[in-house]
Motif scaffolding. Structure first.
Motif, short mmCIF file in Angstrom:
data_model
loop_
_atom_site.label_atom_id
_atom_site.label_comp_id
_atom_site.label_asym_id
_atom_site.label_seq_id
_atom_site.Cartn_x
_atom_site.Cartn_y
_atom_site.Cartn_z
N ALA A 1 -0.40 0.93 1.73
CA ALA A 1 -1.52 -0.05 1.97
C ALA A 1 -0.85 -1.41 2.63
CB ALA A 1 -2.26 -0.49 0.90
N ALA A 2 0.23 -1.64 2.25
CA ALA A 2 1.03 -2.92 2.70
C ALA A 2 1.21 -2.61 4.25
CB ALA A 2 2.26 -3.08 2.07
N LEU A 3 1.61 -1.26 4.56
CA LEU A 3 1.84 -0.89 6.04
C LEU A 3 0.58 -1.18 6.83
CD1 LEU A 3 4.37 2.09 5.67
CD2 LEU A 3 4.77 -0.15 6.35
N ALA A 4 -0.38 -0.92 6.45
CA ALA A 4 -1.53 -0.77 7.05
C ALA A 4 -2.02 -2.30 7.35
CB ALA A 4 -2.82 -0.36 6.20
#
Length: 52
Positions: free
Chosen positions: A2-5
């Motif tokens: 989710a952090a990459l998104a």
């Protein structure tokens, strides 16, 4: 994951801003005012004519 998104959102925004900036600052063909000024001069000459 989710952090990459969340990191992709500003990256895509920066790429979009760069593309828009390069499109907005492109060199455009310079149009001269010659034809418009000639038409305006003809219009003024027609308006200044006196009717009999």
């Amino acid at each position: 994951m989710a952090a990459l998104a969340w990191l992709l959102i500003p990256l895509l925004a920066a790429i979009g801003a760069g593309l828009w900036g390069s499109w907005a600052s492109r060199t455009r063909r310079v149009r001269s005012d010659g034809p418009e000024l000639d038409g305006y001069a003809r219009f003024r000459a027609a308006m200044e004519k006196t009717r009999p």
